[in-house]
Design a protein around this motif. Structure first.
Motif, PDB file in Angstrom:
ATOM      1  N   ASN A  29       0.786  -1.208   0.112  1.00 41.06           N
ATOM      2  CA  ASN A  29      -0.061   0.037   0.159  1.00 41.06           C
ATOM      3  C   ASN A  29       0.791   1.107   0.053  1.00 41.06           C
ATOM      4  OD1 ASN A  29      -2.369  -1.398   0.074  1.00 41.06           O
ATOM      5  ND2 ASN A  29      -2.464  -1.501   2.140  1.00 41.06           N
ATOM      6  N   GLU A  30       2.026   1.139   0.546  1.00 41.23           N
ATOM      7  CA  GLU A  30       3.118   2.229   0.645  1.00 41.23           C
ATOM      8  C   GLU A  30       3.410   2.859  -0.900  1.00 41.23           C
ATOM      9  OE1 GLU A  30       3.755  -0.649   2.308  1.00 41.23           O
ATOM     10  OE2 GLU A  30       2.754   0.092   4.137  1.00 41.23           O
ATOM     11  N   LEU A  31       3.480   2.039  -1.851  1.00 42.85           N
ATOM     12  CA  LEU A  31       4.001   2.169  -3.086  1.00 42.85           C
ATOM     13  C   LEU A  31       2.940   2.422  -4.084  1.00 42.85           C
ATOM     14  CD1 LEU A  31       6.648  -0.514  -3.544  1.00 42.85           C
ATOM     15  CD2 LEU A  31       6.845   1.917  -2.666  1.00 42.85           C
ATOM     16  N   GLN A  32       3.126   3.388  -5.096  1.00 42.50           N
ATOM     17  CA  GLN A  32       2.159   4.052  -5.882  1.00 42.50           C
ATOM     18  C   GLN A  32       2.851   3.413  -7.319  1.00 42.50           C
ATOM     19  OE1 GLN A  32       2.156   8.111  -5.518  1.00 42.50           O
ATOM     20  NE2 GLN A  32       1.301   7.968  -3.102  1.00 42.50           N
ATOM     21  N   ILE A  33       1.914   2.818  -8.272  1.00 36.64           N
ATOM     22  CA  ILE A  33       2.577   2.213  -9.279  1.00 36.64           C
ATOM     23  C   ILE A  33       2.645   3.382 -10.266  1.00 36.64           C
ATOM     24  CG2 ILE A  33       1.250   0.900 -11.310  1.00 36.64           C
ATOM     25  CD1 ILE A  33       0.030  -0.621  -9.514  1.00 36.64           C
ATOM     26  N   MET A  34       1.974   4.438 -10.547  1.00 39.01           N
ATOM     27  CA  MET A  34       2.167   5.373 -11.557  1.00 39.01           C
ATOM     28  C   MET A  34       3.386   6.254 -11.528  1.00 39.01           C
ATOM     29  SD  MET A  34       1.264   6.505 -14.548  1.00 39.01           S
ATOM     30  CE  MET A  34      -0.510   5.881 -14.459  1.00 39.01           C
ATOM     31  N   PRO A  35       3.856   6.595 -10.191  1.00 43.11           N
ATOM     32  CA  PRO A  35       5.178   7.523 -10.113  1.00 43.11           C
ATOM     33  C   PRO A  35       6.212   6.403 -10.474  1.00 43.11           C
ATOM     34  CG  PRO A  35       3.694   7.966  -8.091  1.00 43.11           C
ATOM     35  CD  PRO A  35       3.001   6.922  -8.972  1.00 43.11           C
ATOM     36  N   ILE A  36       6.046   5.306 -10.110  1.00 41.56           N
ATOM     37  CA  ILE A  36       7.257   4.075 -10.101  1.00 41.56           C
ATOM     38  C   ILE A  36       7.248   3.883 -11.719  1.00 41.56           C
ATOM     39  CG2 ILE A  36       7.987   1.558 -10.022  1.00 41.56           C
ATOM     40  CD1 ILE A  36       6.812   1.951  -7.193  1.00 41.56           C
ATOM     41  N   PHE A  37       6.248   3.792 -12.508  1.00 38.34           N
ATOM     42  CA  PHE A  37       6.327   3.368 -13.933  1.00 38.34           C
ATOM     43  C   PHE A  37       6.957   4.648 -14.475  1.00 38.34           C
ATOM     44  CE2 PHE A  37       4.391   3.568 -18.124  1.00 38.34           C
ATOM     45  CZ  PHE A  37       5.018   2.235 -18.644  1.00 38.34           C
ATOM     46  N   LEU A  38       6.219   5.881 -14.194  1.00 42.98           N
ATOM     47  CA  LEU A  38       6.972   7.219 -14.963  1.00 42.98           C
ATOM     48  C   LEU A  38       8.534   7.448 -14.426  1.00 42.98           C
ATOM     49  CD1 LEU A  38       3.865   9.515 -14.321  1.00 42.98           C
ATOM     50  CD2 LEU A  38       4.694   8.226 -16.540  1.00 42.98           C
ATOM     51  N   GLY A  39       8.777   6.983 -13.381  1.00 45.21           N
ATOM     52  CA  GLY A  39      10.226   7.075 -13.068  1.00 45.21           C
ATOM     53  C   GLY A  39      11.218   6.128 -13.806  1.00 45.21           C
ATOM     54  N   PHE A  40      10.447   4.846 -14.033  1.00 47.94           N
ATOM     55  CA  PHE A  40      11.113   3.820 -14.897  1.00 47.94           C
ATOM     56  C   PHE A  40      11.424   4.433 -16.387  1.00 47.94           C
ATOM     57  CE2 PHE A  40      10.883   0.643 -18.077  1.00 47.94           C
ATOM     58  CZ  PHE A  40      12.030  -0.376 -17.715  1.00 47.94           C
ATOM     59  N   LEU A  41      10.372   5.281 -16.862  1.00 41.61           N
ATOM     60  CA  LEU A  41      10.505   5.727 -18.201  1.00 41.61           C
ATOM     61  C   LEU A  41      11.538   7.084 -18.322  1.00 41.61           C
ATOM     62  CD1 LEU A  41       6.875   5.516 -19.308  1.00 41.61           C
ATOM     63  CD2 LEU A  41       8.601   4.007 -20.020  1.00 41.61           C
ATOM     64  N   THR A  42      12.128   7.507 -17.290  1.00 34.39           N
ATOM     65  CA  THR A  42      13.037   8.475 -17.370  1.00 34.39           C
ATOM     66  C   THR A  42      14.293   8.267 -18.379  1.00 34.39           C
ATOM     67  OG1 THR A  42      12.685   9.096 -15.099  1.00 34.39           O
ATOM     68  CG2 THR A  42      14.538   9.733 -15.904  1.00 34.39           C
ATOM     69  N   TYR A  43      14.736   6.791 -18.346  1.00 29.66           N
ATOM     70  CA  TYR A  43      15.869   6.535 -19.198  1.00 29.66           C
ATOM     71  C   TYR A  43      15.600   6.925 -20.728  1.00 29.66           C
ATOM     72  CZ  TYR A  43      14.284   1.941 -20.969  1.00 29.66           C
ATOM     73  OH  TYR A  43      13.589   1.232 -21.422  1.00 29.66           O
ATOM     74  N   LYS A  44      14.289   6.382 -21.048  1.00 31.41           N
ATOM     75  CA  LYS A  44      13.665   6.959 -22.417  1.00 31.41           C
ATOM     76  C   LYS A  44      13.661   8.143 -22.868  1.00 31.41           C
ATOM     77  CE  LYS A  44      11.010   2.564 -23.076  1.00 31.41           C
ATOM     78  NZ  LYS A  44      11.750   2.244 -24.576  1.00 31.41           N
ATOM     79  N   ALA A  45      13.347   9.130 -21.634  1.00 29.48           N
ATOM     80  CA  ALA A  45      13.391  10.493 -21.869  1.00 29.48           C
ATOM     81  C   ALA A  45      14.843  11.237 -22.242  1.00 29.48           C
ATOM     82  CB  ALA A  45      12.979  11.357 -20.463  1.00 29.48           C
TER      83      ALA A  45
END
Length: 127
Positions: free
Chosen positions: A95-111
């Motif tokens: 419950n402490e983790l949020q999927i959307m920020p984690i997924f968007l953080g993962f995409l940072t390398y693509k940016a």
């Protein structure tokens, strides 16, 4: 077939590309982490950071696999995707983790890849 002790010029260029992408990813991660912390919350920023760190590990694994192509491997494996899937499943379970920020953080390398491509296209002598 013996592998040469010193990397040739194209591998040197590839290692420079790896370093540039890693540096750009880390800079974008720092900027985005600070922005998310300011505009959202520390918890959301830390979730973003978990995803961004996962992206950096993914990028390193991908770079290592690409460097081995033609010498030790004939094709890229997909084991590194298990890393993202594992983090997303973990985020869904806790419950402490949020999927959307984690997924968007993962995409940072693509940016970082897009930023690098635009920089080298617009300013080709900037390397």
């Amino acid at each position: 077939m013996a592998v040469p002790a010193e990397p040739n010029a194209s591998m040197q260029e590839y290692y420079q590309l790896q370093a540039a992408l890693l540096k750009t990813t880390l800079i974008l991660t720092g900027i985005t982490f600070g922005s998310v912390w300011i505009f959202y919350s520390l918890n959301t920023a830390l979730n973003y950071l978990i995803g961004a760190c996962t992206g950096v590990v993914y990028l390193r694994m991908l770079a290592r696999n690409v460097a081995q192509l033609g010498r030790e491997r004939n094709k890229l494996g997909s084991a590194r995707l298990a890393l993202l899937i594992g983090v997303i499943v973990l985020a869904a379970q806790l419950n402490e983790l949020q999927i959307m920020p984690i997924f968007l953080g993962f995409l940072t390398y693509k940016a970082a890849v897009i930023f690098y491509m635009l920089r080298t296209t617009i300013l080709p002598d900037s390397n």
